[in-house]
Design a protein around this motif. Sequence first.
Motif, PDB file in Angstrom:
ATOM      1  N   ASP A 262       0.833  -1.191   0.000  1.00 34.34           N
ATOM      2  CA  ASP A 262       0.000   0.000   0.000  1.00 34.34           C
ATOM      3  C   ASP A 262       0.876   1.253   0.000  1.00 34.34           C
ATOM      4  OD1 ASP A 262      -2.281   1.440  -0.056  1.00 34.34           O
ATOM      5  OD2 ASP A 262      -2.775   1.197   2.052  1.00 34.34           O
ATOM      6  N   MET A 263       0.441   2.254  -0.774  1.00 28.83           N
ATOM      7  CA  MET A 263       1.161   3.531  -0.822  1.00 28.83           C
ATOM      8  C   MET A 263       0.178   4.642  -1.122  1.00 28.83           C
ATOM      9  SD  MET A 263       3.176   3.231  -4.501  1.00 28.83           S
ATOM     10  CE  MET A 263       4.063   1.763  -4.010  1.00 28.83           C
ATOM     11  N   ARG A 264       0.647   5.867  -0.950  1.00 28.10           N
ATOM     12  CA  ARG A 264      -0.196   7.017  -1.249  1.00 28.10           C
ATOM     13  C   ARG A 264      -0.328   7.175  -2.766  1.00 28.10           C
ATOM     14  NH1 ARG A 264      -0.687   9.713   3.666  1.00 28.10           N
ATOM     15  NH2 ARG A 264       1.032   9.295   5.119  1.00 28.10           N
ATOM     16  N   ILE A 265      -1.425   7.837  -3.185  1.00 24.95           N
ATOM     17  CA  ILE A 265      -1.710   7.998  -4.614  1.00 24.95           C
ATOM     18  C   ILE A 265      -0.551   8.694  -5.324  1.00 24.95           C
ATOM     19  CG2 ILE A 265      -3.243   9.115  -6.283  1.00 24.95           C
ATOM     20  CD1 ILE A 265      -5.491   8.847  -4.212  1.00 24.95           C
ATOM     21  N   ILE A 266      -0.069   9.802  -4.768  1.00 24.98           N
ATOM     22  CA  ILE A 266       0.986  10.580  -5.424  1.00 24.98           C
ATOM     23  C   ILE A 266       2.274   9.765  -5.529  1.00 24.98           C
ATOM     24  CG2 ILE A 266       1.712  11.677  -3.266  1.00 24.98           C
ATOM     25  CD1 ILE A 266       1.596  13.378  -6.731  1.00 24.98           C
TER      26      ILE A 266
ATOM     27  N   TYR B 286      -4.112   6.953   0.966  1.00 25.64           N
ATOM     28  CA  TYR B 286      -3.599   5.624   0.621  1.00 25.64           C
ATOM     29  C   TYR B 286      -4.523   4.968  -0.404  1.00 25.64           C
ATOM     30  CZ  TYR B 286      -0.028   5.687   4.258  1.00 25.64           C
ATOM     31  OH  TYR B 286       1.080   6.003   5.011  1.00 25.64           O
ATOM     32  N   VAL B 287      -3.931   4.236  -1.335  1.00 26.23           N
ATOM     33  CA  VAL B 287      -4.694   3.596  -2.408  1.00 26.23           C
ATOM     34  C   VAL B 287      -5.742   2.654  -1.829  1.00 26.23           C
ATOM     35  CG1 VAL B 287      -4.541   2.052  -4.408  1.00 26.23           C
ATOM     36  CG2 VAL B 287      -2.796   3.811  -4.061  1.00 26.23           C
ATOM     37  N   SER B 288      -5.431   1.984  -0.732  1.00 29.99           N
ATOM     38  CA  SER B 288      -6.368   1.028  -0.125  1.00 29.99           C
ATOM     39  C   SER B 288      -7.646   1.704   0.365  1.00 29.99           C
ATOM     40  CB  SER B 288      -5.699   0.305   1.040  1.00 29.99           C
ATOM     41  OG  SER B 288      -5.312   1.232   2.032  1.00 29.99           O
ATOM     42  N   LYS B 289      -7.597   3.027   0.586  1.00 29.75           N
ATOM     43  CA  LYS B 289      -8.763   3.757   1.091  1.00 29.75           C
ATOM     44  C   LYS B 289      -9.695   4.216  -0.031  1.00 29.75           C
ATOM     45  CE  LYS B 289      -7.289   3.621   5.378  1.00 29.75           C
ATOM     46  NZ  LYS B 289      -7.972   2.753   6.361  1.00 29.75           N
ATOM     47  N   LEU B 290      -9.294   4.014  -1.279  1.00 32.66           N
ATOM     48  CA  LEU B 290     -10.109   4.477  -2.404  1.00 32.66           C
ATOM     49  C   LEU B 290     -11.295   3.543  -2.637  1.00 32.66           C
ATOM     50  CD1 LEU B 290      -7.327   5.416  -5.003  1.00 32.66           C
ATOM     51  CD2 LEU B 290      -8.480   6.909  -3.364  1.00 32.66           C
ATOM     52  N   SER B 291     -12.366   4.100  -3.237  1.00 30.67           N
ATOM     53  CA  SER B 291     -13.500   3.271  -3.646  1.00 30.67           C
ATOM     54  C   SER B 291     -13.103   2.449  -4.869  1.00 30.67           C
ATOM     55  CB  SER B 291     -14.705   4.158  -3.993  1.00 30.67           C
ATOM     56  OG  SER B 291     -14.452   4.876  -5.197  1.00 30.67           O
ATOM     57  N   GLY B 292     -13.942   1.462  -5.211  1.00 34.85           N
ATOM     58  CA  GLY B 292     -13.654   0.625  -6.381  1.00 34.85           C
ATOM     59  C   GLY B 292     -13.517   1.444  -7.648  1.00 34.85           C
ATOM     60  N   GLY B 293     -14.405   2.428  -7.826  1.00 38.46           N
ATOM     61  CA  GLY B 293     -14.343   3.272  -9.019  1.00 38.46           C
ATOM     62  C   GLY B 293     -13.112   4.157  -9.039  1.00 38.46           C
ATOM     63  N   GLU B 294     -12.700   4.661  -7.866  1.00 38.91           N
ATOM     64  CA  GLU B 294     -11.501   5.499  -7.794  1.00 38.91           C
ATOM     65  C   GLU B 294     -10.252   4.688  -8.137  1.00 38.91           C
ATOM     66  OE1 GLU B 294     -12.283   8.966  -4.518  1.00 38.91           O
ATOM     67  OE2 GLU B 294     -12.284   6.913  -3.779  1.00 38.91           O
TER      68      GLU B 294
END
Length: 667
Positions: free
Chosen positions: A431-435, A472-480
Amino acid sequence: MYKKFSESATKNCYPQLITSTMPVISNQIYYLRPMHYVTVEGLTKSYGEKPLFRDISFHIEEGDKIALVALNGTGKSTLLRILCGKDVPDEGKVWIHKEVTVVMLEQQADFDLNRSILANIFAYDHPVLNAIKEYEQLTDEGREPDAGVLAAAIAKMDELGAWHFDAKVKQILGKLNIHHLDQLMGTLSGGQLKRVALAKVLIDIGFEHKHTLLIMDEPTNHLDVSMIEWLESYLNQENVTLLLVTHDRYFLDSVCNEIIELDQQQLFIYKGDYENYLEKKAAREESDKASVEKARNQYRKELEWMRRQPKARTTKAKSRIDAFYDVKEKASVRLEKQQLELNVKMTRLGGKILELKKVYKSYGNLHILKGFDYTFKKGERIGIVGRNGVGKSTFLDMLLGIEQPDSGKVNVGDTVVFGYYSQQGLVLQEDMRIIEFVKNIAEYFPLADGTRVSAAQFLQLFLFPPEKQYTYVSKLSGGEKRRLHLLSILFRNPNFLVLDEPTNDLDLPTLSILEDFLQEYQGCIIIVSHDRYFMDKLVDHLFVFEGDGVVRDFPGNYTQYREWEKEESRSTTKQSALPADNTNVAKADTAAAGKPRKLSYKEKRELELLEQEMTKLEAEKKSIDDKLAAGSLPYEELEPLTRRVGEVMALLDEKGMRWLELSELEG
């Protein structure tokens, strides 16, 4: 349903009243109005510190067909779950009429994977459903039922009057390509599970629920185009009130008559189709922009006054201070309209791009390609269509070298840089941040004019604002996550894009940005998609996978192909209806085609019942027509009779088509 209101009260509430047919009696007017299904008042919901929506209100009336539009991750699915009682708001109220049943199709259905398709579809106990389940089990494909047991099952169906509903069940399962009902759910693919979930929902709303609110979250995902077109027709024929989330704009236009949008935690309502929504939204955004500019000018003036530190000794001064904070809030509104345009600087494509020579590919008896030849040219935009299971994704894998052909050659040019957007989605080692995820690909994106766009700017273009980029990418919704996956493919700057169902789970604002990007894109594009609007906007011609290894190269977009296909079907029907000029030729044609198959016992029984049901429906229609023509009906009887005559006509059309199919088979 009829309600009685005073004339003065109703002028404001119901301006659309039909005055020409409504008598005035003692200053009271009778109004025909649909049943009120749902009221939402002051709804607010947050997750942690992240607000999804704040103080939103709307109504749903009987017969409404509403599309809900918003960015991924802004609360669409949460709002739907609140309406069906699977989530609770932080504040506000949801009122649902006591006679209304809410049925929801979620993106991830909850099935018992250790039970069969049939057991999951007919999951609750009811005599009619149990009779249908027993009959379907006995007559499922490949079975030879015991004659005595079958006779008892048919007698029970007769006794309960279950044949009409059974016919509807057969139609739904057949159109969604659901067979072998004893198969365990755990053995099905994701697409098959979605189709079974859709079938279950459609069967549920057709059974004993007079007033139903059907909520659907992306119903067209994993459906091929023929299934989508059938679903459009089915929802338009059925007397159902609908609230749905969809990315398919043709489906939206065909089914819905109203759009509600969640935008920056607020809700906006638009009557009409998708094009009208775009026009009204653009006008609203221009108005918002003007209001914010006006507030900012006023804020500058008031800020100077505040800096002189006025003492709130008078009511007037205190009032001006309070007003200052209101102006400050309006002036602080961020207009999220991203104006960045990308004139992409791609790696140059050489003379040789991609060439397929005499390619064959099969899996057992499933033939995908039989001697396929094609040479790709610069700037080509090819759409790939065909029903599910004919090998479209396998074809893409062969182009990319993931799968090898059985024979023949796939030659890729030295300068080709593929960008592959797969259905598998985003895969991260950790897991990592989007940026961080985007910067690991590259810090900058090169443009044709020699300038560069940073990773942060590119993220903003694809609707990830600065405050979101450190999530964090893991916190995004499925569509995001789908949107980030797509962005990561494009950020690698490929010159040959291969997109496998890129529109699934993407929101409409992201699709609009993607379409703008691809329209300016100078490289080659291959798209597999069931989104007809998306295909029509982007592709030059189609590879149509017709099955058994046959691939047709059609010169045009998807709508043009469907028109051609329907014209071909009409021509074939007319040709088959012509009398044969020569008896011997006719006999030879019949022999060549093989003997027509006989109707099964099940189909013969269905044909008999169809004839009986159509006779009853014709009699009912005539009776209703006579009552309506008499002109003496009281108002409380007019509305249900008018509705029923529409239902009867739709049933006659549906049963008439099935009767014709079975009659042709019978010969």
